[in-house]
Design a protein around this motif. Structure first.
Motif, mmCIF file in Angstrom:
data_model
loop_
_atom_site.group_PDB
_atom_site.id
_atom_site.type_symbol
_atom_site.label_atom_id
_atom_site.label_comp_id
_atom_site.label_asym_id
_atom_site.label_seq_id
_atom_site.Cartn_x
_atom_site.Cartn_y
_atom_site.Cartn_z
ATOM 1 N N ASP A 71 0.831 -1.200 0.000
ATOM 2 C CA ASP A 71 0.000 0.000 0.000
ATOM 3 C C ASP A 71 0.868 1.253 0.000
ATOM 4 O OD1 ASP A 71 -2.674 1.304 0.328
ATOM 5 O OD2 ASP A 71 -1.797 1.954 2.228
ATOM 6 N N ARG A 72 1.948 1.237 0.756
ATOM 7 C CA ARG A 72 2.838 2.396 0.817
ATOM 8 C C ARG A 72 3.665 2.536 -0.458
ATOM 9 N NH1 ARG A 72 4.606 4.707 6.210
ATOM 10 N NH2 ARG A 72 2.678 4.522 7.386
ATOM 11 N N ILE A 73 4.093 1.420 -1.007
ATOM 12 C CA ILE A 73 4.837 1.470 -2.262
ATOM 13 C C ILE A 73 3.965 2.026 -3.373
ATOM 14 C CG2 ILE A 73 5.960 0.066 -4.050
ATOM 15 C CD1 ILE A 73 6.641 -1.942 -1.789
ATOM 16 N N GLY A 74 2.694 1.651 -3.346
ATOM 17 C CA GLY A 74 1.774 2.010 -4.418
ATOM 18 C C GLY A 74 1.538 3.492 -4.594
ATOM 19 N N VAL A 75 1.837 4.280 -3.594
ATOM 20 C CA VAL A 75 1.657 5.738 -3.709
ATOM 21 C C VAL A 75 2.517 6.300 -4.834
ATOM 22 C CG1 VAL A 75 1.949 7.945 -2.516
ATOM 23 C CG2 VAL A 75 1.053 5.960 -1.274
ATOM 24 N N PHE A 140 11.714 -15.269 -5.461
ATOM 25 C CA PHE A 140 11.749 -14.177 -6.430
ATOM 26 C C PHE A 140 10.900 -12.983 -5.991
ATOM 27 C CE2 PHE A 140 10.190 -12.286 -10.506
ATOM 28 C CZ PHE A 140 11.403 -11.793 -10.946
ATOM 29 N N GLY A 141 9.770 -13.258 -5.333
ATOM 30 C CA GLY A 141 8.876 -12.175 -4.921
ATOM 31 C C GLY A 141 9.544 -11.152 -4.028
ATOM 32 N N TRP A 142 10.457 -11.611 -3.146
ATOM 33 C CA TRP A 142 11.110 -10.683 -2.223
ATOM 34 C C TRP A 142 12.036 -9.716 -2.950
ATOM 35 C CZ3 TRP A 142 9.142 -9.988 2.319
ATOM 36 C CH2 TRP A 142 8.449 -11.025 2.934
ATOM 37 N N PHE A 143 12.648 -10.177 -4.037
ATOM 38 C CA PHE A 143 13.515 -9.281 -4.802
ATOM 39 C C PHE A 143 12.691 -8.177 -5.468
ATOM 40 C CE2 PHE A 143 15.956 -13.442 -5.391
ATOM 41 C CZ PHE A 143 16.710 -13.232 -4.242
ATOM 42 N N VAL A 144 11.544 -8.567 -6.004
ATOM 43 C CA VAL A 144 10.655 -7.592 -6.652
ATOM 44 C C VAL A 144 10.131 -6.593 -5.619
ATOM 45 C CG1 VAL A 144 8.508 -7.277 -7.959
ATOM 46 C CG2 VAL A 144 10.000 -9.243 -8.446
ATOM 47 N N LEU A 145 9.699 -7.107 -4.477
ATOM 48 C CA LEU A 145 9.161 -6.226 -3.439
ATOM 49 C C LEU A 145 10.234 -5.290 -2.912
ATOM 50 C CD1 LEU A 145 6.483 -5.743 -1.874
ATOM 51 C CD2 LEU A 145 7.404 -7.197 -0.081
ATOM 52 N N ALA A 146 11.459 -5.794 -2.753
ATOM 53 C CA ALA A 146 12.549 -4.951 -2.254
ATOM 54 C C ALA A 146 12.845 -3.803 -3.213
ATOM 55 C CB ALA A 146 13.805 -5.800 -2.037
ATOM 56 N N ILE A 147 12.871 -4.101 -4.509
ATOM 57 C CA ILE A 147 13.071 -3.032 -5.500
ATOM 58 C C ILE A 147 11.942 -2.018 -5.398
ATOM 59 C CG2 ILE A 147 13.165 -2.510 -7.971
ATOM 60 C CD1 ILE A 147 14.457 -5.283 -8.351
ATOM 61 N N GLY A 148 10.725 -2.522 -5.217
ATOM 62 C CA GLY A 148 9.571 -1.634 -5.085
ATOM 63 C C GLY A 148 9.664 -0.713 -3.885
ATOM 64 N N GLY A 152 9.724 3.115 -4.518
ATOM 65 C CA GLY A 152 8.570 3.807 -3.956
ATOM 66 C C GLY A 152 8.911 4.725 -2.809
ATOM 67 N N GLY A 153 10.190 4.781 -2.428
ATOM 68 C CA GLY A 153 10.613 5.671 -1.351
ATOM 69 C C GLY A 153 10.200 5.210 0.027
ATOM 70 N N VAL A 154 9.850 3.926 0.165
ATOM 71 C CA VAL A 154 9.424 3.407 1.468
ATOM 72 C C VAL A 154 10.634 3.020 2.324
ATOM 73 C CG1 VAL A 154 8.079 1.605 2.625
ATOM 74 C CG2 VAL A 154 7.253 2.593 0.482
ATOM 75 N N LEU A 155 11.644 2.429 1.697
ATOM 76 C CA LEU A 155 12.881 2.059 2.387
ATOM 77 C C LEU A 155 14.075 2.625 1.635
ATOM 78 C CD1 LEU A 155 12.264 -1.750 3.160
ATOM 79 C CD2 LEU A 155 11.861 0.195 4.690
#
Length: 231
Positions: A71-75, A140-148, A152-155
């Motif tokens: 949700d935070r990345i999606g902004v 693989f999902g964690w790599f995609v989420l980490a890039i996001g 997305g400026g979350v991390l």
């Protein structure tokens, strides 16, 4: 109103990683592969059951943490949020499926002994099922989420890389702990626990009415949990 809300999401960002790390550390004294895991269950049933239960609980709690994160990345990066959120969530489902197989194997160990259970698991270890085709999402999902999270400026960079280390966590049925398991779960804590604290601090203080409602609801859910074990 968003779902999960900030209280649920913030709590999950803290509890999920901590439970996964606790489960990983608890089963670290035992060798990684399944014959040794089954032997450990026979020799140290309480410890192994606690380890696998903590890991399963953390895995389940993580759905809310991932939803909050997406949700935070999606902004700023909606595509990365969507793909990362979906892939990691499917991976969480897959690990939950594996946990069910683990529980069945533990039950077989109690009834058939270590040798009988080991033979049973070995015969069916390579059987195909739905998650055989989706196991790539677990890593693989964690790599995609980490890039996001970074786009997305979350991390920031360091914590985004820490999040990506979860993609190194070994997968499959009756897998114990190795060095990469600890690296991945520690990385998850470094990435998400501070964010969880931040999310909780952003929430308005609960009113007296909310507290008075939450207490009986929690008691009622606890009662339902006990009743669920009787059916």
């Amino acid at each position: 109103m968003r779902f999960p809300n900030g209280w649920i999401g913030g709590a999950a960002l803290i509890a999920g990683p901590v439970l996964l790390l606790a489960g990983t550390l608890l089963r670290s004294p035992f060798h990684f592969f399944f014959p040794d895991q089954l032997r450990a269950v026979a020799e140290h049933p309480g410890l192994v059951q606690a380890a696998y239960t903590a890991f399963l609980a953390g895995n389940v709690v993580m759905w809310a943490a991932v939803a909050c994160l997406a949700d935070r990345i999606g902004v700023r990066s909606p595509r990365w949020a969507a793909w990362g959120g979906v892939l990691v969530t499917i991976g969480l489902f897959a690990r939950t499926f594996h946990a069910g197989v683990d529980q069945a194997a533990f039950s077989a160990t109690r009834r058939l002994g270590v040798e009988g259970a080991t033979e049973l698991v070995a015969r069916g270890y390579g059987d195909l099922h739905l998650f055989s085709f989706l196991s790539f999402t677990i890593m693989f999902g964690w790599f995609v989420l980490a890039i996001g999270t970074y786009r997305g400026g979350v991390l920031g960079k360091v914590r985004a890389v820490a999040l990506a280390t979860m993609g190194l966590l070994p997968l499959g049925v009756l897998k114990g702990t190795e060095v990469l398991s600890i690296v991945g779960t520690v990385g998850l804590c470094v990435a998400l626990v501070p964010l969880g604290v931040q999310v909780l601090r952003e929430q308005p203080r609960p009113t007296r009415k909310n507290v008075l409602i939450a207490v009986p609801v929690a008691v009622g859910l606890g009662a339902l949990a006990v009743l669920s074990t009787m059916g």
